[in-house]
Motif scaffolding. Structure first.
Motif, mmCIF file in Angstrom:
data_model
loop_
_atom_site.group_PDB
_atom_site.id
_atom_site.type_symbol
_atom_site.label_atom_id
_atom_site.label_comp_id
_atom_site.label_asym_id
_atom_site.label_seq_id
_atom_site.Cartn_x
_atom_site.Cartn_y
_atom_site.Cartn_z
ATOM 1 N N ARG A 288 0.822 -1.231 0.000
ATOM 2 C CA ARG A 288 0.000 0.000 0.000
ATOM 3 C C ARG A 288 0.846 1.267 0.000
ATOM 4 N N ARG A 289 1.913 1.275 0.774
ATOM 5 C CA ARG A 289 2.780 2.450 0.840
ATOM 6 C C ARG A 289 3.420 2.743 -0.525
ATOM 7 N N SER A 290 3.922 1.700 -1.174
ATOM 8 C CA SER A 290 4.512 1.876 -2.509
ATOM 9 C C SER A 290 3.462 2.345 -3.504
ATOM 10 N N TRP A 291 2.284 1.730 -3.432
ATOM 11 C CA TRP A 291 1.207 2.130 -4.339
ATOM 12 C C TRP A 291 0.881 3.611 -4.167
ATOM 13 N N ARG A 292 0.751 4.065 -2.917
ATOM 14 C CA ARG A 292 0.446 5.481 -2.652
ATOM 15 C C ARG A 292 1.531 6.399 -3.197
ATOM 16 N N PHE A 293 2.801 5.995 -3.045
ATOM 17 C CA PHE A 293 3.904 6.805 -3.556
ATOM 18 C C PHE A 293 3.781 6.975 -5.070
ATOM 19 N N TRP A 294 3.652 5.856 -5.788
ATOM 20 C CA TRP A 294 3.587 5.919 -7.258
ATOM 21 C C TRP A 294 2.320 6.622 -7.732
ATOM 22 N N ASN A 295 1.204 6.385 -7.047
ATOM 23 C CA ASN A 295 -0.043 7.044 -7.414
ATOM 24 C C ASN A 295 0.090 8.561 -7.242
ATOM 25 N N GLY A 296 0.720 8.980 -6.160
ATOM 26 C CA GLY A 296 0.934 10.408 -5.931
ATOM 27 C C GLY A 296 1.830 11.026 -6.993
ATOM 28 N N LEU A 297 2.907 10.312 -7.348
ATOM 29 C CA LEU A 297 3.810 10.815 -8.385
ATOM 30 C C LEU A 297 3.091 10.885 -9.728
ATOM 31 N N ASP A 298 2.316 9.871 -10.044
ATOM 32 C CA ASP A 298 1.541 9.844 -11.285
ATOM 33 C C ASP A 298 0.636 11.082 -11.369
ATOM 34 N N LYS A 299 -0.120 11.327 -10.302
ATOM 35 C CA LYS A 299 -1.031 12.479 -10.290
ATOM 36 C C LYS A 299 -0.280 13.797 -10.399
ATOM 37 N N LYS A 300 0.834 13.913 -9.695
ATOM 38 C CA LYS A 300 1.619 15.153 -9.724
ATOM 39 C C LYS A 300 2.169 15.412 -11.128
ATOM 40 N N LEU A 301 2.710 14.381 -11.749
ATOM 41 C CA LEU A 301 3.263 14.549 -13.101
ATOM 42 C C LEU A 301 2.160 14.898 -14.102
ATOM 43 N N ARG A 302 1.024 14.233 -13.998
ATOM 44 C CA ARG A 302 -0.088 14.545 -14.915
ATOM 45 C C ARG A 302 -0.578 15.977 -14.713
ATOM 46 N N SER A 303 -0.589 16.422 -13.472
ATOM 47 C CA SER A 303 -0.985 17.796 -13.168
ATOM 48 C C SER A 303 -0.011 18.790 -13.793
ATOM 49 N N ILE A 304 1.273 18.525 -13.641
ATOM 50 C CA ILE A 304 2.296 19.400 -14.233
ATOM 51 C C ILE A 304 2.151 19.415 -15.754
ATOM 52 N N LEU A 305 2.036 18.236 -16.348
ATOM 53 C CA LEU A 305 1.938 18.149 -17.808
ATOM 54 C C LEU A 305 0.711 18.879 -18.342
ATOM 55 N N SER A 306 -0.361 18.889 -17.578
ATOM 56 C CA SER A 306 -1.597 19.535 -18.033
ATOM 57 C C SER A 306 -1.443 21.055 -18.140
ATOM 58 N N THR A 307 -0.437 21.608 -17.493
ATOM 59 C CA THR A 307 -0.230 23.061 -17.525
ATOM 60 C C THR A 307 0.748 23.496 -18.615
ATOM 61 N N LEU A 308 1.375 22.533 -19.282
ATOM 62 C CA LEU A 308 2.426 22.864 -20.250
ATOM 63 C C LEU A 308 1.885 23.000 -21.670
ATOM 64 N N SER A 309 2.588 23.784 -22.436
ATOM 65 C CA SER A 309 2.239 23.956 -23.853
ATOM 66 C C SER A 309 2.667 22.715 -24.632
ATOM 67 N N PRO A 310 2.096 22.520 -25.820
ATOM 68 C CA PRO A 310 2.527 21.388 -26.661
ATOM 69 C C PRO A 310 4.030 21.436 -26.961
ATOM 70 N N GLU A 311 4.568 22.622 -27.118
ATOM 71 C CA GLU A 311 6.005 22.762 -27.397
ATOM 72 C C GLU A 311 6.832 22.259 -26.219
ATOM 73 N N ASP A 312 6.416 22.637 -25.004
ATOM 74 C CA ASP A 312 7.133 22.175 -23.814
ATOM 75 C C ASP A 312 7.032 20.659 -23.677
ATOM 76 N N LYS A 313 5.862 20.117 -23.960
ATOM 77 C CA LYS A 313 5.682 18.662 -23.884
ATOM 78 C C LYS A 313 6.574 17.953 -24.890
ATOM 79 N N ASN A 314 6.755 18.538 -26.075
ATOM 80 C CA ASN A 314 7.635 17.949 -27.086
ATOM 81 C C ASN A 314 9.082 17.911 -26.610
ATOM 82 N N VAL A 315 9.512 18.975 -25.931
ATOM 83 C CA VAL A 315 10.878 19.017 -25.388
ATOM 84 C C VAL A 315 11.056 17.879 -24.383
ATOM 85 N N ILE A 316 10.081 17.723 -23.504
ATOM 86 C CA ILE A 316 10.144 16.674 -22.487
ATOM 87 C C ILE A 316 10.067 15.292 -23.132
#
Length: 73
Positions: free
Chosen positions: A29-57
């Motif tokens: 459960r602890r590992s699952w929560r860690f990865w789930n939190g990272l997944d959500k955080k990364l998706r949140s960050i990506l949702s704020t970026l322009s297509p150009e920034d996403k292409n760089v990444i």
């Protein structure tokens, strides 16, 4: 839109590449929560970026992880 810095793009890509894309199948459960939190955080960050920034990444991402986050086809 203002482009993100190279350093920021590298940090995001590094976190994406470190992502355990099979975390949903983890019994610990602890590992699952860690990865789930990272997944959500990364998706949140990506949702704020322009297509150009996403292409760089996307260029810095491994194939599997890039696909997982919708950065690669």
């Amino acid at each position: 839109m203002h482009a993100i810095s190279q350093q920021r793009a590298e940090k995001i890509a590094r976190n994406i590449n470190a992502m355990d894309t099979s975390y949903q199948h983890i019994d610990n459960r602890r590992s699952w929560r860690f990865w789930n939190g990272l997944d959500k955080k990364l998706r949140s960050i990506l949702s704020t970026l322009s297509p150009e920034d996403k292409n760089v990444i996307a260029k810095m991402c491994e194939e599997k992880e890039g696909k997982y986050f919708g950065l690669k086809n």
